[in-house]
Motif scaffolding. Structure first.
Motif, PDB file in Angstrom:
ATOM      1  N   TYR A 188      60.743  18.325  44.865  1.00 44.35           N
ATOM      2  CA  TYR A 188      61.359  19.589  44.458  1.00 44.35           C
ATOM      3  C   TYR A 188      60.994  20.781  45.337  1.00 44.35           C
ATOM      4  N   GLY A 189      59.913  20.691  46.078  1.00 43.12           N
ATOM      5  CA  GLY A 189      59.491  21.773  46.961  1.00 43.12           C
ATOM      6  C   GLY A 189      58.679  22.838  46.248  1.00 43.12           C
ATOM      7  N   PRO A 190      57.952  23.646  47.009  1.00 40.81           N
ATOM      8  CA  PRO A 190      57.046  24.638  46.428  1.00 40.81           C
ATOM      9  C   PRO A 190      57.722  25.707  45.574  1.00 40.81           C
ATOM     10  N   ASP A 191      58.980  26.021  45.848  1.00 39.72           N
ATOM     11  CA  ASP A 191      59.661  27.057  45.065  1.00 39.72           C
ATOM     12  C   ASP A 191      59.938  26.640  43.626  1.00 39.72           C
ATOM     13  N   ALA A 192      59.813  25.357  43.335  1.00 39.12           N
ATOM     14  CA  ALA A 192      60.059  24.858  41.978  1.00 39.12           C
ATOM     15  C   ALA A 192      58.804  24.919  41.103  1.00 39.12           C
ATOM     16  N   PHE A 193      57.706  25.435  41.649  1.00 40.39           N
ATOM     17  CA  PHE A 193      56.437  25.457  40.923  1.00 40.39           C
ATOM     18  C   PHE A 193      55.964  26.876  40.689  1.00 40.39           C
ATOM     19  N   ARG A 194      55.231  27.052  39.598  1.00 39.58           N
ATOM     20  CA  ARG A 194      54.573  28.317  39.287  1.00 39.58           C
ATOM     21  C   ARG A 194      53.111  28.027  38.986  1.00 39.58           C
ATOM     22  N   PHE A 195      52.268  28.871  39.519  1.00 40.73           N
ATOM     23  CA  PHE A 195      50.841  28.807  39.224  1.00 40.73           C
ATOM     24  C   PHE A 195      50.577  29.850  38.161  1.00 40.73           C
ATOM     25  N   GLU A 196      50.040  29.426  37.034  1.00 41.75           N
ATOM     26  CA  GLU A 196      49.875  30.335  35.905  1.00 41.75           C
ATOM     27  C   GLU A 196      48.441  30.326  35.406  1.00 41.75           C
ATOM     28  N   LEU A 197      47.873  31.503  35.252  1.00 43.18           N
ATOM     29  CA  LEU A 197      46.563  31.646  34.665  1.00 43.18           C
ATOM     30  C   LEU A 197      46.734  31.621  33.156  1.00 43.18           C
ATOM     31  N   LEU A 198      46.209  30.595  32.515  1.00 47.23           N
ATOM     32  CA  LEU A 198      46.361  30.463  31.075  1.00 47.23           C
ATOM     33  C   LEU A 198      45.321  31.252  30.313  1.00 47.23           C
ATOM     34  N   GLU A 199      44.092  31.226  30.816  1.00 48.89           N
ATOM     35  CA  GLU A 199      42.997  31.894  30.105  1.00 48.89           C
ATOM     36  C   GLU A 199      41.932  32.325  31.107  1.00 48.89           C
ATOM     37  N   GLU A 200      41.577  33.577  31.067  1.00 44.99           N
ATOM     38  CA  GLU A 200      40.467  34.051  31.873  1.00 44.99           C
ATOM     39  C   GLU A 200      39.202  33.890  31.055  1.00 44.99           C
ATOM     40  N   CYS A 201      38.172  33.343  31.662  1.00 48.86           N
ATOM     41  CA  CYS A 201      36.914  33.077  30.965  1.00 48.86           C
ATOM     42  C   CYS A 201      35.801  33.950  31.554  1.00 48.86           C
ATOM     43  N   ASP A 202      34.823  34.246  30.724  1.00 46.10           N
ATOM     44  CA  ASP A 202      33.677  35.043  31.197  1.00 46.10           C
ATOM     45  C   ASP A 202      32.639  34.158  31.847  1.00 46.10           C
ATOM     46  N   THR A 210      37.227  33.323  36.866  1.00 46.54           N
ATOM     47  CA  THR A 210      36.941  32.049  36.218  1.00 46.54           C
ATOM     48  C   THR A 210      37.982  31.845  35.140  1.00 46.54           C
ATOM     49  N   GLY A 211      38.579  30.654  35.092  1.00 47.82           N
ATOM     50  CA  GLY A 211      39.579  30.459  34.065  1.00 47.82           C
ATOM     51  C   GLY A 211      40.223  29.092  34.061  1.00 47.82           C
ATOM     52  N   ILE A 212      41.211  28.985  33.202  1.00 47.05           N
ATOM     53  CA  ILE A 212      42.017  27.779  33.040  1.00 47.05           C
ATOM     54  C   ILE A 212      43.408  28.115  33.570  1.00 47.05           C
ATOM     55  N   TYR A 213      43.948  27.220  34.378  1.00 48.76           N
ATOM     56  CA  TYR A 213      45.225  27.472  35.029  1.00 48.76           C
ATOM     57  C   TYR A 213      46.131  26.260  34.894  1.00 48.76           C
ATOM     58  N   ASN A 258      46.270  34.026  26.382  1.00 51.07           N
ATOM     59  CA  ASN A 258      46.819  35.080  27.217  1.00 51.07           C
ATOM     60  C   ASN A 258      47.410  34.440  28.467  1.00 51.07           C
ATOM     61  N   GLN A 259      48.721  34.454  28.603  1.00 49.53           N
ATOM     62  CA  GLN A 259      49.366  33.762  29.718  1.00 49.53           C
ATOM     63  C   GLN A 259      49.920  34.766  30.705  1.00 49.53           C
TER      64      GLN A 259
END
Length: 79
Positions: A65-79, A16-19, A2-3
């Motif tokens: 590249y500066g901060p605008d070139a990056f995305r922080f993405e939650l790949l998986e939420e964990c229990d 809690t998760g993988i990012y 789930n991205q």
């Protein structure tokens, strides 16, 4: 998997998760996990902004590249 693309304000609660921190120019990424993903992002961002990140490759890309070139993405939420 789930991205969710997460601009950091979107994660409003302790999660809690993988990012990943993804460079949008070429899709290179740094992958990590945390019991509090939002707080971990703030630590990454602070270290990157202050030239003190533990990953030289990520720091160099951030500087280039500066901060605008990056995305922080939650790949998986964990229990």
């Amino acid at each position: 998997m789930n991205q969710h693309t997460a601009n950091f304000e979107i994660i409003q609660r302790k999660t809690t998760g993988i990012y990943q921190i993804r460079l949008t120019i070429d899709d290179r990424c740094y992958v990590g996990s945390s019991t509090d993903v939002r707080e971990r992002w703030y630590h990454h961002r602070s270290a990157l902004d202050h030239q003190k990140h533990h990953s030289p490759r990520l720091q160099n890309a951030w500087n280039k590249y500066g901060p605008d070139a990056f995305r922080f993405e939650l790949l998986e939420e964990c229990d």
